[in-house]
Motif scaffolding. Structure first.
Motif, PDB file in Angstrom:
ATOM      1  N   LYS A 204      -2.587   9.126  31.196  1.00  0.00           N
ATOM      2  CA  LYS A 204      -1.569  10.111  30.774  1.00  0.00           C
ATOM      3  C   LYS A 204      -0.729  10.515  31.985  1.00  0.00           C
ATOM      4  CE  LYS A 204      -0.208  14.597  30.537  1.00  0.00           C
ATOM      5  NZ  LYS A 204      -0.216  15.689  31.524  1.00  0.00           N
TER       6      LYS A 204
ATOM      7  N   GLY B 147       1.387  22.121  27.535  1.00  0.00           N
ATOM      8  CA  GLY B 147       0.416  21.337  28.302  1.00  0.00           C
ATOM      9  C   GLY B 147      -0.435  20.417  27.441  1.00  0.00           C
TER      10      GLY B 147
ATOM     11  N   ASP C 267      -2.239  16.470  27.676  1.00  0.00           N
ATOM     12  CA  ASP C 267      -3.582  16.159  28.204  1.00  0.00           C
ATOM     13  C   ASP C 267      -4.549  15.983  27.033  1.00  0.00           C
ATOM     14  OD1 ASP C 267      -2.574  16.684  30.754  1.00  0.00           O
ATOM     15  OD2 ASP C 267      -3.238  18.775  30.727  1.00  0.00           O
TER      16      ASP C 267
ATOM     17  N   LYS D 177      -3.496  25.301  35.055  1.00  0.00           N
ATOM     18  CA  LYS D 177      -2.828  24.451  34.073  1.00  0.00           C
ATOM     19  C   LYS D 177      -2.954  22.959  34.360  1.00  0.00           C
ATOM     20  CE  LYS D 177       1.761  24.686  36.027  1.00  0.00           C
ATOM     21  NZ  LYS D 177       3.154  24.505  35.743  1.00  0.00           N
TER      22      LYS D 177
HETATM   23 MG    MG Z   1       0.259  19.692  32.187  1.00  0.00          MG
END
Ligand code: MG
Ligand code: ADP
Ligand code: ASP
Length: 410
Positions: free
Chosen positions: A10, A154, A157, A212
């Protein structure tokens, strides 16, 4: 093909920000192919694109319809996967792009922060018979009836780790703009130290407390399905940090990391009658609107009255204040106060289970620097303190130093 080896990689927003960065991504994907893997490449939107799309939504509507907003913000990832697939095709790689609904990655209907329910891994494996690289849009899925959802900020992920879990990928590599998981954010503490390994549980607390570098749900998936996650940099060859199961050497560490979160707003209801049902009267209407409450403190009762203070995400403040005005009228609370210049800092470590005194050391260290502690919450492996935001970076450095995190404990 039964012996197909799959690797999920990723790449975050800064890794796909422009053509030059995407060339680095291409190198990482080619490395994976050279090692004999079929590669699933999960991409985020280019740095800044998701923020721009969210601002655009707010220009149109002060409280954008959540489902419509997901259709908009999910397009950031669509841009990244199409551009990157062009690069791979030009390099002669058998690659294709896939949006969440094309796989599909099925989620619940909680638009804006949907949870993944299922991934059609059979369909993906079938695609891998014809392609060597599948370039998948992170952060998005679709409901059972085909509506586009996003997984929360976010969330790419989480897309990656969920795909790794579904496909039985050997490891899931999360490439970002730092070399791995550090003892605290290396961008605000120069003595932060990179960890070679970190336990799922510690990483869970660090992510939930605001670090994060990994989205909290990605760590939940990794822990549940035992996916080894390696956090590494797109821009170096460093092996990064392995997020994995706890082992005995990890237990020795009292505090392993300091996390912080600026996204905090504090709300206080004054002089509530101290009778049963008050907490339900305050927090019931918030949960009905899907507003997540973080820290809560109720003061000791004075003359049959009490104050309740809690924290929420800053984006929910206006709606919360409207709800609290109603609650105050119904319950007879004298006033509703709020403060957005607060932030929280947390010390995390599995070693806290067997040691007392960690909280006292944290309080003493902050007090010595004149930093006032506004709220406290603790769990078995963490202590969280709410403070004025202007002291946040200082507090992170003080706690990092107090718990000896810059020492190499090898
Ligand atoms: Mg991120
Ligand atoms: P991406 O766009 O690649 O997903 P993010 O910005 O979401 O990247 O996450 C990486 C950032 O996380 C780093 O640049 C760093 O500022 C921040 N961060 C916070 N806490 C930590 C930590 N303990 N270790 C590493 N990075 C951290
Ligand atoms: N693009 C989304 C965000 O900025 C998801 C991600 O980058 O992980 O939050």
């Amino acid at each position: 093909m039964t012996d197909m080896k799959i690797l999920v990689q990723k790449f975050g927003g800064t890794s796909v920000a422009n053509l030059e960065c995407m060339r680095r991504v291409q190198e990482k994907v080619l490395e994976g192919l050279a090692q004999g893997y079929k590669v699933i490449t999960v991409l985020s939107a280019r740095a800044g694109d998701t923020n721009k799309l969210l601002s655009l939504a707010e220009e149109w509507s002060p409280t954008p319809d959540r489902a419509a907003c997901d259709v908009l913000v999910s397009t950031g990832e669509q841009v990244s996967i199409s551009l990157f697939t062009m690069l791979l095709r030009d390099a002669g790689v058998r690659a294709r792009s896939l949006l969440g609904w094309q796989i599909p990655i099925t989620t619940d209907e909680d638009f804006g922060r949907a949870r993944i329910r299922a991934i059609d891994s059979k369909a993906l494996r079938a695609q891998l018979e014809n392609y060597d690289v599948l370039v998948v849009a992170g952060f998005q899925g679709c409901t059972e009836d085909g509506r586009i959802t996003t997984l929360g900020r976010g969330g790419s992920d989480t897309s990656a780790v969920a795909l790794a879990a579904a496909l039985g990928s050997v490891e899931c590599h999360i490439f970002t703009d730092v070399d791995g998981v550090y003892t605290t954010d290396p961008n605000i503490c120069s003595t932060a130290r990179k960890m070679d390994r970190v336990a799922y549980e510690e990483m869970l607390e660090m992510s939930s407390m605001g670090a994060k570098v990994l989205h909290i749900r990605s760590v939940e998936f990794a822990k549940k399905y035992k996916v080894p996650v390696r956090v590494r940099s797109t821009f170096s060859d460093d092996p990064g940090t392995l997020v994995t199961q706890e082992d005995s050497s990890m237990e020795a560490v009292l505090v392993s990391g300091i996390a912080y979160d600026r996204d905090q707003a504090r709300v206080t209801l004054r002089d509530l009658p101290d009778v049963p049902g008050m907490a339900a009267a305050v927090f019931g209407p918030l949960s009905e609107k899907g507003i997540l409450v973080d820290m809560i403190v109720q003061n000791t009762s004075l003359d049959g009255h009490t104050d309740i203070t809690f924290t929420i995400s800053r984006k929910d403040l206006q709606q919360t204040l409207r709800i609290m005005d109603e609650v105050a009228k119904k319950t007879g609370a004298s006033e509703v106060l709020h403060d957005v210049s607060v932030a929280k800092v947390s010390a995390i470590g599995v070693g806290m289970r067997n040691h007392s005194g960690v909280a006292a050391r944290a309080f003493a260290a902050l007090t010595q620097e004149g930093i006032n502690i506004l709220m406290i919450s603790t769990s078995e492996i963490k202590i969280t303190l709410l403070i004025q935001e202007k002291y946040l970076e200082l507090a992170v450095r003080i706690l990092h130093d107090t718990f000896g995190l810059d020492w190499d404990i090898g």
